[in-house]
Scaffold this motif. Structure first.
Motif, short mmCIF file in Angstrom:
data_model
loop_
_atom_site.label_atom_id
_atom_site.label_comp_id
_atom_site.label_asym_id
_atom_site.label_seq_id
_atom_site.Cartn_x
_atom_site.Cartn_y
_atom_site.Cartn_z
N PRO A 84 1.15 -1.26 0.37
CA PRO A 84 -0.19 0.19 -0.18
C PRO A 84 1.05 1.71 0.24
O PRO A 84 2.19 1.09 0.96
CB PRO A 84 -0.84 -0.13 0.88
N LEU A 85 0.14 2.26 -0.56
CA LEU A 85 1.03 3.64 -0.86
C LEU A 85 1.35 4.22 0.90
O LEU A 85 0.40 3.73 1.95
CB LEU A 85 0.60 4.84 -1.41
N ALA A 86 2.49 4.56 1.15
CA ALA A 86 2.98 5.16 2.35
C ALA A 86 1.50 6.37 3.23
O ALA A 86 1.71 7.33 2.27
CB ALA A 86 4.33 5.73 2.17
N ALA A 87 1.53 6.36 4.40
CA ALA A 87 0.74 7.44 4.27
C ALA A 87 1.70 8.74 4.75
O ALA A 87 3.00 8.51 4.80
CB ALA A 87 0.14 7.27 6.40
N VAL A 88 1.08 10.06 4.04
CA VAL A 88 1.69 10.97 4.14
C VAL A 88 1.67 11.48 5.32
O VAL A 88 0.45 11.95 6.04
CB VAL A 88 0.47 12.70 3.38
N GLU A 89 2.82 12.11 6.09
CA GLU A 89 3.41 12.71 6.85
C GLU A 89 3.20 14.01 6.88
O GLU A 89 3.14 15.07 6.28
CB GLU A 89 4.05 12.17 7.50
N ARG A 90 2.79 14.88 8.24
CA ARG A 90 2.08 15.94 8.26
C ARG A 90 3.19 16.53 9.54
O ARG A 90 3.51 16.48 9.69
CB ARG A 90 1.32 16.43 8.13
#
Length: 155
Positions: free
Chosen positions: A143-149
């Motif tokens: 799965p795509l990596a989570a976008v970190e803010r």
């Protein structure tokens, strides 16, 4: 015909006002006159046909108006021409009429023809591409990596 109380459904079903109004109006009009007689036919999954018996009417005396979600068929008969002869019996209804048909969303008039005293109106339901169901392809892999803010913490 029975009267249905749709009030409990109106309280909990949001956005169905038009449907409830149409159901209530159809029960009120159930006792309305049924002239001219007509047939409703399903030709295919997305095609319909309305056939009205309009014997005695010319093409010029009939008007078909398609509005959003409404089809209106009017027949205009000259009342003065009916009284020209001395009839012993009048059994053929020969009067003006107005017939209304509620149309579902995306239903449009495709064709209208008159032959042998029958007016045939063909309808087609065309759902826009954006509204049609889409098949989503399933891809392989992680799965795509989570976008970190980056959130700055208040000091």
């Amino acid at each position: 015909m029975r009267q249905f109380d749709l009030t409990p459904y109106r309280r909990s079903a949001i956005g169905f006002d038009r449907l409830f109004d149409m159901l209530e109006a159809s029960t009120r009009q159930a006792n309305a006159e049924n002239y001219p007689p007509f047939n409703l036919e399903r030709i295919a999954d997305d095609r319909y046909r309305i056939t009205l018996a309009v014997a005695g009417f010319s093409r010029d005396a009939i008007e078909i108006v398609a509005q959003q979600n409404l089809l209106l068929v009017k027949g205009n008969k000259d009342d003065g021409a009916q009284n020209a002869g001395a009839f012993l019996h009048v059994g053929i209804a020969n009067r003006s009429f107005e017939r209304r048909f509620e149309l579902a969303d995306y239903v449009r008039v495709d064709d209208a023809r008159m032959n042998d005293g029958l007016l045939t109106i063909d309808l087609v339901r065309e759902v826009p591409e954006a509204m049609k169901p889409k098949t989503i392809a399933i891809k392989a892999g992680a799965p795509l990596a989570a976008v970190e803010r980056n959130v700055e913490k208040a000091a």
